[in-house]
Design a protein around this motif. Structure first.
Motif, PDB file in Angstrom:
ATOM      1  N   TYR A 401       1.455  -3.848 -58.928  1.00  0.00           N
ATOM      2  CA  TYR A 401       0.796  -5.033 -58.363  1.00  0.00           C
ATOM      3  C   TYR A 401      -0.374  -4.580 -57.497  1.00  0.00           C
ATOM      4  CZ  TYR A 401       0.955  -9.927 -56.673  1.00  0.00           C
ATOM      5  OH  TYR A 401       0.690 -11.251 -56.405  1.00  0.00           O
ATOM      6  N   PRO A 402      -1.480  -4.147 -58.101  1.00  0.00           N
ATOM      7  CA  PRO A 402      -2.591  -3.583 -57.307  1.00  0.00           C
ATOM      8  C   PRO A 402      -3.354  -4.616 -56.498  1.00  0.00           C
ATOM      9  CG  PRO A 402      -3.178  -3.703 -59.632  1.00  0.00           C
ATOM     10  CD  PRO A 402      -1.733  -4.066 -59.559  1.00  0.00           C
ATOM     11  N   GLN A 403      -3.322  -5.884 -56.892  1.00  0.00           N
ATOM     12  CA  GLN A 403      -4.067  -6.918 -56.176  1.00  0.00           C
ATOM     13  C   GLN A 403      -3.123  -8.046 -55.768  1.00  0.00           C
ATOM     14  OE1 GLN A 403      -7.455  -8.192 -58.470  1.00  0.00           O
ATOM     15  NE2 GLN A 403      -8.346  -6.156 -58.562  1.00  0.00           N
ATOM     16  N   PRO A 404      -2.310  -7.853 -54.743  1.00  0.00           N
ATOM     17  CA  PRO A 404      -1.325  -8.882 -54.363  1.00  0.00           C
ATOM     18  C   PRO A 404      -1.998 -10.189 -53.971  1.00  0.00           C
ATOM     19  CG  PRO A 404      -0.865  -6.785 -53.284  1.00  0.00           C
ATOM     20  CD  PRO A 404      -2.216  -6.656 -53.900  1.00  0.00           C
ATOM     21  N   ILE A 405      -1.387 -11.263 -54.371  1.00  0.00           N
ATOM     22  CA  ILE A 405      -1.854 -12.604 -54.016  1.00  0.00           C
ATOM     23  C   ILE A 405      -0.746 -13.273 -53.208  1.00  0.00           C
ATOM     24  CG2 ILE A 405      -2.551 -14.859 -54.905  1.00  0.00           C
ATOM     25  CD1 ILE A 405      -3.671 -13.412 -57.343  1.00  0.00           C
ATOM     26  N   THR A 406      -1.101 -13.766 -52.039  1.00  0.00           N
ATOM     27  CA  THR A 406      -0.107 -14.383 -51.164  1.00  0.00           C
ATOM     28  C   THR A 406      -0.430 -15.855 -50.982  1.00  0.00           C
ATOM     29  OG1 THR A 406      -1.390 -13.732 -49.227  1.00  0.00           O
ATOM     30  CG2 THR A 406       0.340 -12.231 -49.952  1.00  0.00           C
ATOM     31  N   PRO A 407       0.575 -16.652 -50.634  1.00  0.00           N
ATOM     32  CA  PRO A 407       0.334 -18.090 -50.478  1.00  0.00           C
ATOM     33  C   PRO A 407      -0.501 -18.392 -49.243  1.00  0.00           C
ATOM     34  CG  PRO A 407       2.588 -17.550 -49.904  1.00  0.00           C
ATOM     35  CD  PRO A 407       1.997 -16.316 -50.485  1.00  0.00           C
ATOM     36  N   PRO A 408      -1.380 -19.385 -49.320  1.00  0.00           N
ATOM     37  CA  PRO A 408      -2.181 -19.740 -48.141  1.00  0.00           C
ATOM     38  C   PRO A 408      -1.342 -20.457 -47.095  1.00  0.00           C
ATOM     39  CG  PRO A 408      -2.637 -21.264 -49.938  1.00  0.00           C
ATOM     40  CD  PRO A 408      -1.728 -20.206 -50.491  1.00  0.00           C
ATOM     41  N   VAL A 409      -1.686 -20.226 -45.847  1.00  0.00           N
ATOM     42  CA  VAL A 409      -1.064 -20.929 -44.721  1.00  0.00           C
ATOM     43  C   VAL A 409      -2.131 -21.863 -44.150  1.00  0.00           C
ATOM     44  CG1 VAL A 409       0.126 -20.709 -42.524  1.00  0.00           C
ATOM     45  CG2 VAL A 409       0.407 -18.930 -44.269  1.00  0.00           C
ATOM     46  N   PRO A 480       7.626 -13.642 -54.021  1.00  0.00           N
ATOM     47  CA  PRO A 480       8.598 -12.547 -53.878  1.00  0.00           C
ATOM     48  C   PRO A 480       7.930 -11.206 -53.605  1.00  0.00           C
ATOM     49  CG  PRO A 480       9.153 -13.949 -55.743  1.00  0.00           C
ATOM     50  CD  PRO A 480       7.812 -14.398 -55.253  1.00  0.00           C
ATOM     51  N   VAL A 481       8.598 -10.405 -52.786  1.00  0.00           N
ATOM     52  CA  VAL A 481       8.045  -9.125 -52.349  1.00  0.00           C
ATOM     53  C   VAL A 481       7.976  -8.143 -53.519  1.00  0.00           C
ATOM     54  CG1 VAL A 481       8.403  -7.170 -50.822  1.00  0.00           C
ATOM     55  CG2 VAL A 481       8.961  -9.468 -50.047  1.00  0.00           C
ATOM     56  N   PRO A 482       6.820  -7.476 -53.739  1.00  0.00           N
ATOM     57  CA  PRO A 482       6.748  -6.444 -54.781  1.00  0.00           C
ATOM     58  C   PRO A 482       7.693  -5.299 -54.469  1.00  0.00           C
ATOM     59  CG  PRO A 482       4.550  -7.083 -54.014  1.00  0.00           C
ATOM     60  CD  PRO A 482       5.530  -7.682 -53.074  1.00  0.00           C
ATOM     61  N   SER A 483       8.293  -4.753 -55.507  1.00  0.00           N
ATOM     62  CA  SER A 483       9.257  -3.672 -55.296  1.00  0.00           C
ATOM     63  C   SER A 483       8.585  -2.335 -55.054  1.00  0.00           C
ATOM     64  CB  SER A 483      10.192  -3.564 -56.511  1.00  0.00           C
ATOM     65  OG  SER A 483       9.430  -3.376 -57.698  1.00  0.00           O
ATOM     66  N   SER A 487       2.437  -1.407 -53.405  1.00  0.00           N
ATOM     67  CA  SER A 487       2.103  -2.817 -53.647  1.00  0.00           C
ATOM     68  C   SER A 487       2.623  -3.679 -52.500  1.00  0.00           C
ATOM     69  CB  SER A 487       2.710  -3.285 -54.972  1.00  0.00           C
ATOM     70  OG  SER A 487       2.146  -2.591 -56.050  1.00  0.00           O
ATOM     71  N   TYR A 488       3.830  -3.334 -52.005  1.00  0.00           N
ATOM     72  CA  TYR A 488       4.373  -4.111 -50.896  1.00  0.00           C
ATOM     73  C   TYR A 488       3.486  -3.994 -49.669  1.00  0.00           C
ATOM     74  CZ  TYR A 488       6.900  -5.536 -46.823  1.00  0.00           C
ATOM     75  OH  TYR A 488       7.216  -6.142 -45.644  1.00  0.00           O
ATOM     76  N   ARG A 489       2.966  -2.811 -49.373  1.00  0.00           N
ATOM     77  CA  ARG A 489       2.125  -2.639 -48.186  1.00  0.00           C
ATOM     78  C   ARG A 489       0.895  -3.543 -48.287  1.00  0.00           C
ATOM     79  NH1 ARG A 489      -2.338  -0.314 -47.064  1.00  0.00           N
ATOM     80  NH2 ARG A 489      -2.512   0.639 -49.112  1.00  0.00           N
ATOM     81  N   ARG A 490       0.250  -3.544 -49.457  1.00  0.00           N
ATOM     82  CA  ARG A 490      -0.929  -4.403 -49.615  1.00  0.00           C
ATOM     83  C   ARG A 490      -0.534  -5.876 -49.516  1.00  0.00           C
ATOM     84  NH1 ARG A 490      -2.281  -0.339 -53.534  1.00  0.00           N
ATOM     85  NH2 ARG A 490      -1.254  -1.562 -55.160  1.00  0.00           N
ATOM     86  N   TRP A 491       0.616  -6.219 -50.103  1.00  0.00           N
ATOM     87  CA  TRP A 491       1.084  -7.612 -50.049  1.00  0.00           C
ATOM     88  C   TRP A 491       1.340  -8.037 -48.594  1.00  0.00           C
ATOM     89  CZ3 TRP A 491       5.462  -9.786 -48.044  1.00  0.00           C
ATOM     90  CH2 TRP A 491       5.758 -11.113 -48.396  1.00  0.00           C
TER      91      TRP A 491
END
Length: 875
Positions: A401-409, A480-483, A487-491
């Motif tokens: 997951y090189p480009q994590p996308i997170t939900p907007p707040v 969901p958190v990347p395993s 990828s998790y750090r970037r997420w």
């Protein structure tokens, strides 16, 4: 998107009829284009089991079957199908039943009575695409005598959605539509639980490696492995769902992948794991000239603009479009590799269109897919493969997951939302609407608690500490958190920056209104809703959830303004009316042309008309460039009519052309006026003479047009347009500025369009003409004193334009000359070669009675000015 009404009820309670549901969805913006019943007219058809089969005594291609149709009843049925075997479960049309267009009765076939018919998919109205009788899968719940229409899912309604861009990303799956329905009826969505036993002895990361070489085109790639599967026919319930979506059942593995895509919206692809070389997946751009035979049997030549899924040997699939034959799941497959990925939608669409290779997966990736759904979809597919194919799932999954996308707040000001909508909704009502659409809603105090606790530091064994962190918990649930640790750090960095930006926004609002915190909501929107990024997007969701009909129909308190046409629009309308009154017909031609028209117009290679904009993905070559001139469209119109025996035409078009601007993306779009005349321009009659289109008729139309526009200072001079006759054309000048050309069409261009007679055309720069026209006409009273007329005739070279002579007369005559009229032109044997005679009538007038001496003095000055042009005076 086809939505099965019966399937939809698996996820949400629907207390409405299909048509009522369609109306409710359309009112919310999810447009239902059509509602159709899935049963094409099947009545009384039952499930039957073939007990015995033997060859027809009088026909080599017919079979006589004994079929159990339930209730202890066995019927003798004759069939010509060659795929029926003893023990098969088949749909049977018994006597008295109905199929589309027919009613079944007992009849004899080659001397043997047939009490009904075994049915093919086509006869049941199922677009299966297979030959022979429809063989039903073995199922303990399937018994002879059951209603075949019910068993096959024909007693269902299909809602055909026409999804706009803002709803496409989340409504192209059953769960997404179910959320919309739940918001309508005020209930919850039943999300299927995903659980699959995993082997403790196999780890997915040990079985497959994934490398993304081009992260700009592949944002995420999830891989899972299921071993020991048995490829077989899908159970009936799964086939029924696949057919309801307009797809054809293939086998249990392929059908599961399609089912998950239809249910969750995430396209999947299944590879035969044994065919993946070196047990590695490489997501990269194709090499120039690489080839891949896709699942449709066609060899595709690839280029570096296309993204492929490759193994150690080469491409095995076109990313997000279609798999390759070299990795296809077949009846011999025992181990399956599941791909659940997120690809760039623009590149995916471009690849699909360039190869003319549409697919359900490409359609969804093009519209937008939720990157957070990759793991869930892969897990759902594993669960079904374990249940329906007898496989064993390898533990865990590979998630790159090189480009994590997170939900907007997003901070929502409820008072501002009410002001936008003209409503008086409570904060609780707004929160209820948003929660039913899958959003998480919190108070400012919840956000303050998360920020006070600081950025969470994950535990390598147990993951994030979610206690006392309501918003961070919601982000985890939605995305969901990347395993993978990297990828998790970037997420986590991106997710926490979302929380901090929301906190900064909250602080700014608090400074502006210290007491307004009670009117704020903190909303975490699902990543599936790519259309929601700002506060106003939430206001739109609240509006459609409450119902647009609930918004009061009141005009906003804005300053009134008087409407009207712009000056240019006024002149456009005026000219259209004038030319229509002159007997011309207005036409509207296509703005897109074939690039070959510039050659047909005989335009040189450096002609500015050839500098045109090209469509990147034209539907066909005939409409691939934007027009820079109106002439091709006008000539096409003349040619079209001439081929249908309509050969007397006068047409005009007042439209825009498209001129590229250097260094800018958008072109200039100036208004142009095109006129074309062909054939007789007068109504035929016993007392009228023919009036064929010629240069002077066209010039007269243009002169009348200039008069309507109140343009006085204009003239014409010899033109040099390559598509016009070299000796019968002119350039129109207003002042000293060229404003267009007109004249007779070049004979070679006339031949290109196969026109039956001479054609007169004009193309004028309308915006220049509109700007040159005087605003108001000057009033001139009727003269109080008489005028004096004198004629002057002279011989000049043919090359001298009559306009030059008229200009000399007016200049020399000064204010006393009020009108100059050319009334005679003579060329003949009595004149030397290359010479012609011109005769002008000059009108003299002033604000007093003129004497003969005054007129004669001015007339002599005119004679002298003509002699200066080389004229030989005749009188």
């Amino acid at each position: 998107m086809r939505v099965s009404y019966n399937w939809l009820k698996d996820y949400v309670d629907v207390p409405m009829s299909p048509r009522e549901l369609a109306s409710a969805l359309t009112a919310r913006g999810v447009v239902v284009e059509n509602v159709v019943h899935n049963n094409a007219g099947v009545e009384g058809v039952v499930v039957g089991r073939v007990l015995a089969i033997e060859r027809h005594p009088n026909a080599d291609t017919l079979w006589v079957c004994q079929v159990d149709v339930g209730g202890g009843k066995v019927l003798q049925i004759v069939t010509g199908a060659q795929n029926v075997r003893q023990g098969n479960l088949v749909p049977v049309a018994v006597p008295g039943s109905r199929l589309p267009g027919m009613k079944l009765e007992v009849r004899k076939l080659r001397g043997v009575e047939s009490h009904g018919m075994l049915c093919s998919p086509e006869e049941l109205g199922i677009p299966e695409g297979a030959d022979g009788i429809l063989i039903l899968p073995e199922d303990p719940d399937l018994q002879p005598g059951m209603d075949a229409a019910e068993v096959l899912g024909l007693n269902d309604w299909i809602l055909e959605l026409d999804l706009t861009t803002n709803y496409a990303s989340h409504c192209q799956c059953m769960i997404g539509v179910a959320r919309e329905v739940a918001a309508i009826v005020g209930t919850d969505v039943r999300i299927p639980e995903t659980y699959a036993p995993e082997s403790l002895h196999m780890k997915a990361a040990d079985l497959i490696s994934v490398r993304i070489e081009d992260p700009d085109l592949c944002h995420r790639y999830v891989a899972r492995v299921v071993r020991g599967v048995t490829i077989r026919e899908s159970p009936l319930w799964l086939q029924k769902r696949i057919r309801a979506a307009g797809m054809r059942p293939i086998n249990n593995i392929v059908d599961i992948a399609n089912f998950v895509m239809l249910e969750l919206g995430q396209p999947l692809h299944t590879f035969d794991y044994a065919k993946i070389a070196d047990r590695q997946i490489i997501v990269r751009r194709a090499r120039e000239g690489e080839r891949l035979v896709t699942l449709d049997g066609q060899e595709r030549i690839l280029d570096p603009d296309m993204l492929v899924i490759a193994d150690g040997r080469g491409p095995v699939a076109l990313a997000g479009v279609m798999g390759g034959e070299n990795s296809e799941v077949t009846d011999q497959t025992t181990d399956v590799l599941i791909e659940s990925a997120h690809f760039d939608n623009i590149n995916n669409r471009r690849t699909s269109m360039r190869l003319n290779l549409p697919s359900e997966a490409a359609s969804r990736f093009t519209k937008g897919v939720d990157p957070s759904g990759c793991v869930r979809a892969a897990d759902r597919a594993v669960q079904l493969m374990v249940e329906l194919a007898g496989g064993t799932a390898a533990r865990g999954h590979v998630d790159v997951y090189p480009q994590p996308i997170t939900p907007p707040v997003i901070i929502l000001r409820t008072d501002r939302a009410n002001a936008h909508l003209g409503l008086h909704l409570s904060k609780e009502r707004m929160a209820e609407h948003l929660q039913r659409l899958g959003m998480a809603v919190f108070t400012p105090a919840d956000l303050a608690a998360d920020l006070a606790a600081g950025k969470p530091e994950p535990d390598e064994e147990e993951g994030d500490d979610l206690s006392g962190r309501p918003i961070w918990t919601a982000i985890h649930q939605i995305s969901p958190v990347p395993s993978d640790p990297e990828s998790y750090r970037r997420w986590a960095d991106e997710a926490w920056s979302m929380v901090e930006r929301a906190g900064e926004r909250m602080e700014r609002l608090h400074q502006k209104a210290p007491d307004g915190e009670s009117d704020l909501l903190v909303v975490v929107s699902p990543t599936a809703r790519r259309d929601i990024a700002e506060e106003i997007d939430l206001v739109e969701e609240i509006a459609r959830s409450e119902g647009y009909d609930a918004i009061p129909t009141e005009l906003p308190p804005l300053a009134s303004s008087r409407g009207g046409r712009s000056p240019l629009a006024e002149k456009v309308l005026m000219v259209r009316r004038h030319l229509a009154g002159a007997g011309l017909d207005e036409v509207m031609t296509h703005s897109l042309l074939h690039p070959r028209v510039f050659d047909r117009l005989r335009l040189p290679a450096d002609s500015p008309y050839r500098n045109c904009l090209r469509i990147q993905n034209p539907l066909y070559e005939d409409r691939s460039v934007l027009r820079t001139t109106l002439l091709p469209g006008l000539l096409d119109n003349l040619s079209y009519n001439a081929r249908r025996q309509v050969r007397d035409l006068g047409i005009f078009e007042l439209s825009q052309v498209y001129i590229p601007k250097e260094g800018q993306e958008l072109p200039d779009e100036p208004w142009m006026l095109g006129i074309a005349l062909m054939g007789d321009q007068a109504e035929p009659g016993w007392n009228s003479i023919p009036r064929p289109a010629d240069f002077y008729l066209l010039k007269g139309i243009i002169a009348s047009l200039l008069d309507v526009l109140n343009i006085r200072e204009w003239r014409v001079e010899r033109g040099q347009h390559p598509c016009l006759h070299p000796g019968r054309q002119a350039t129109l000048l207003v002042g000293d500025q060229p404003c267009g050309v007109f004249g007779e069409l070049h004979p070679l261009v006339q031949e290109e369009w196969d026109l039956p007679s001479r054609v007169m055309v004009a193309e004028l720069e309308f915006e220049k003409l509109a700007a040159a026209g005087a605003g108001l006409r000057e009033y001139r009273p009727v003269p109080r004193y008489p005028s004096v007329t004198r004629d002057v005739a002279f011989v000049v070279d043919k090359d001298l334009p009559a306009e030059r002579a008229e200009e000399a007369i007016r200049t020399a005559g000064g204010d006393l000359v009020t009108n100059v009229l050319l009334f005679d032109v003579y060329e003949g044997e009595q004149l030397p070669p290359g010479r012609r005679s011109l005769a002008f009538r000059i009108t003299y007038q002033a604000g007093r009675t003129l004497t003969d001496e005054e007129v004669e003095a001015v007339h002599n000055k005119i004679r002298e000015s003509l002699r200066a042009l080389g004229a030989e005076l005749r009188s």
